[in-house]
Design a protein around this motif. Structure first.
Motif, mmCIF file in Angstrom:
data_model
loop_
_atom_site.group_PDB
_atom_site.id
_atom_site.type_symbol
_atom_site.label_atom_id
_atom_site.label_comp_id
_atom_site.label_asym_id
_atom_site.label_seq_id
_atom_site.Cartn_x
_atom_site.Cartn_y
_atom_site.Cartn_z
ATOM 1 N N PHE A 39 -3.767 21.824 -38.254
ATOM 2 C CA PHE A 39 -5.130 22.193 -37.840
ATOM 3 C C PHE A 39 -5.077 23.394 -36.886
ATOM 4 O O PHE A 39 -5.834 24.371 -37.048
ATOM 5 N N PHE A 56 -9.631 18.550 -39.668
ATOM 6 C CA PHE A 56 -10.179 17.795 -38.546
ATOM 7 C C PHE A 56 -10.660 16.410 -39.003
ATOM 8 O O PHE A 56 -10.458 15.411 -38.312
ATOM 9 N N THR A 98 -2.339 17.589 -36.793
ATOM 10 C CA THR A 98 -2.934 18.378 -35.708
ATOM 11 C C THR A 98 -2.243 19.741 -35.610
ATOM 12 O O THR A 98 -2.896 20.762 -35.351
ATOM 13 N N MET A 114 -3.894 22.769 -25.925
ATOM 14 C CA MET A 114 -3.264 23.077 -27.205
ATOM 15 C C MET A 114 -2.889 24.559 -27.224
ATOM 16 O O MET A 114 -3.704 25.402 -26.842
ATOM 17 N N ILE A 155 -10.398 8.366 -30.838
ATOM 18 C CA ILE A 155 -11.720 8.702 -30.291
ATOM 19 C C ILE A 155 -12.846 8.390 -31.288
ATOM 20 O O ILE A 155 -13.831 7.745 -30.944
ATOM 21 N N TYR A 201 -5.269 9.175 -33.263
ATOM 22 C CA TYR A 201 -6.488 9.802 -32.740
ATOM 23 C C TYR A 201 -7.601 8.762 -32.815
ATOM 24 O O TYR A 201 -8.219 8.567 -33.851
ATOM 25 N N TYR A 259 -2.908 14.385 -29.765
ATOM 26 C CA TYR A 259 -3.010 15.835 -29.990
ATOM 27 C C TYR A 259 -1.739 16.451 -30.550
ATOM 28 O O TYR A 259 -1.646 17.671 -30.714
ATOM 29 N N SER A 318 -8.842 20.017 -23.913
ATOM 30 C CA SER A 318 -9.653 18.820 -24.115
ATOM 31 C C SER A 318 -9.593 18.042 -22.794
ATOM 32 O O SER A 318 -8.611 17.369 -22.511
ATOM 33 N N ASN A 358 -14.148 20.197 -24.507
ATOM 34 C CA ASN A 358 -13.565 21.463 -24.932
ATOM 35 C C ASN A 358 -14.079 22.640 -24.097
ATOM 36 O O ASN A 358 -13.676 23.786 -24.311
ATOM 37 N N GLY A 408 -18.030 13.018 -29.758
ATOM 38 C CA GLY A 408 -16.656 13.379 -30.100
ATOM 39 C C GLY A 408 -15.894 14.039 -28.964
ATOM 40 O O GLY A 408 -14.887 14.707 -29.187
ATOM 41 N N SER A 409 -16.377 13.877 -27.735
ATOM 42 C CA SER A 409 -15.778 14.544 -26.573
ATOM 43 C C SER A 409 -15.770 16.061 -26.748
ATOM 44 O O SER A 409 -14.899 16.750 -26.227
ATOM 45 N N ASN A 410 -16.775 16.577 -27.471
ATOM 46 C CA ASN A 410 -16.885 18.032 -27.601
ATOM 47 C C ASN A 410 -17.129 18.685 -26.243
ATOM 48 O O ASN A 410 -16.733 19.833 -26.027
ATOM 49 N N GLU A 465 -7.028 25.634 -27.252
ATOM 50 C CA GLU A 465 -8.059 24.665 -26.886
ATOM 51 C C GLU A 465 -7.639 23.837 -25.686
ATOM 52 O O GLU A 465 -6.464 23.576 -25.470
#
Ligand code: TRP
Length: 323
Positions: free
Chosen positions: A219, A42, A216, A255, A53, A51, A209, A285, A169, A164-166, A283
């Motif tokens: 990941f 990550f 990614t 994802m 962000i 990416y 993504y 987003s 999620n 982090g735009s968590n 996931e």
């Protein structure tokens, strides 16, 4: 971290995998992406040119940290507490902690992350600040936030960071519930700083993504490596590919891990059958418009104090006051 929470996290992992792979469609929770290797991958994602962000958010933080810190330093007698939910490497909170020090203040920081490696790295990053004390909680957001809030000193303002735009999620009902839980841990005078990614072109979203280097994909697929290692499963890595799709109707990037053939995987004594093309949803987003973010906060009992937008990347940093 206590052995108790470590054992609880391990037992939850086994139970959640078992339950979520029995759902239709099959799912796995994204918090499990972050074992030691997942956390390193990550970190690499955050450095990918596609990416954007992380860099956009860091620029916004650098520019506006003094305005954020001003809100929690109005009473000169207090020691503000900053709580970060999902601290990652700590490169963001350090910007705010430095601004607090630059304002001539001491501060306390509580870091909450599911990843041991992320916590250790954040503690190192913050370790160079002499006027900031640091406590790490290896736990889920919900449990960690409760623990951190319990340790607030009477009268000291609290700033919660959810970056982090968590937030993206979570699906809309879960995001609402989570923001209300954060609000429930706060009192008037406290603040929430929320970083959230905005809707942009489909091309830009897909590249963020599903990057051309395959980081990614690694990941996402590492989740199968982790399940093999920690739960004794038999996932064949060559049998699954990473898929990222923009779902415009729901305004989210999804994802998935897609099975390339019909196959059966054993996990600790039980069998999970996959059809060719069947996917595990790992996931979502969600992507927002700026007004959605205000409304989401308002519904949870926050008022917008400021909203800063990086127009190039289309990313928003919103400062909410606990109303
Ligand atoms: N919060 C990050 C986001 O939604 C997490 C993330 C970035 C992520 N890239 C990813 C999660 C790829 C899974 C796969 O942007």
């Amino acid at each position: 971290m206590s052995t108790q929470s470590s054992e609880r996290l391990a037992a939850d992992f086994a139970a959640d995998v078992r339950r979520d792979l029995a759902l239709v469609p099959k799912q796995l929770q994204s918090k499990y992406l972050y074992d030691a290797l997942g956390s390193s991958l990550f970190e690499a994602i955050c450095r990918l040119p596609w990416y954007r962000i992380t860099r956009a958010e860091q620029r916004l933080l650098e520019a506006h940290a003094p305005a954020v810190v001003e809100r929690i330093t109005r009473d000169p007698e207090t020691v503000p507490l900053i709580v970060e939910l999902g601290c990652g490497s700590g490169e963001k909170i350090v910007i705010l902690a430095e601004a607090l020090q630059a304002a001539g203040r001491h501060g306390r920081v509580h870091l909450i992350d599911i990843s041991r490696q992320a916590l250790e790295q954040s503690e190192r990053t913050l370790g160079r600040l002499r006027h900031i004390s640091v406590v790490g909680h290896r736990d889920t957001y919900e449990v960690g936030l409760r623990r951190a809030a319990q340790q607030r000193e009477a009268g000291s303002p609290v700033l919660v960071l959810l970056l982090g735009s968590n937030i993206g999620n979570f699906d809309a009902p879960a995001a609402g519930e989570f923001l209300r839980a954060i609000r429930g841990a706060l009192v008037p005078g406290d603040a929430l700083l929320l970083g959230a990614d905005l809707v942009k072109t489909e091309d830009a979203l897909r590249l963020a993504y599903d990057d051309p280097l395959g980081v990614t994909a690694a990941f996402n697929r590492n989740l199968l490596v982790r399940i093999n290692r920690e739960l004794g499963a038999t996932f064949d890595l060559d049998g699954f590919r990473h898929v990222a799709v923009w779902n415009a109707e729901h305004s989210r990037v999804e994802m998935h891990l897609e099975s390339l053939r019909a196959q059966t995987v054993r996990i600790d004594g039980w069998a999970v059958a996959f059809a060719e093309g069947e996917r595990i949803w790992t996931e979502s987003s969600y992507k927002y418009e700026p007004a959605d973010i205000d409304q989401m906060g308002a519904r949870a009992g926050f008022s917008t104090a400021a909203q800063w937008i990086d127009e190039d990347v289309r990313f928003a940093l919103t400062l909410f006051a606990a109303a």
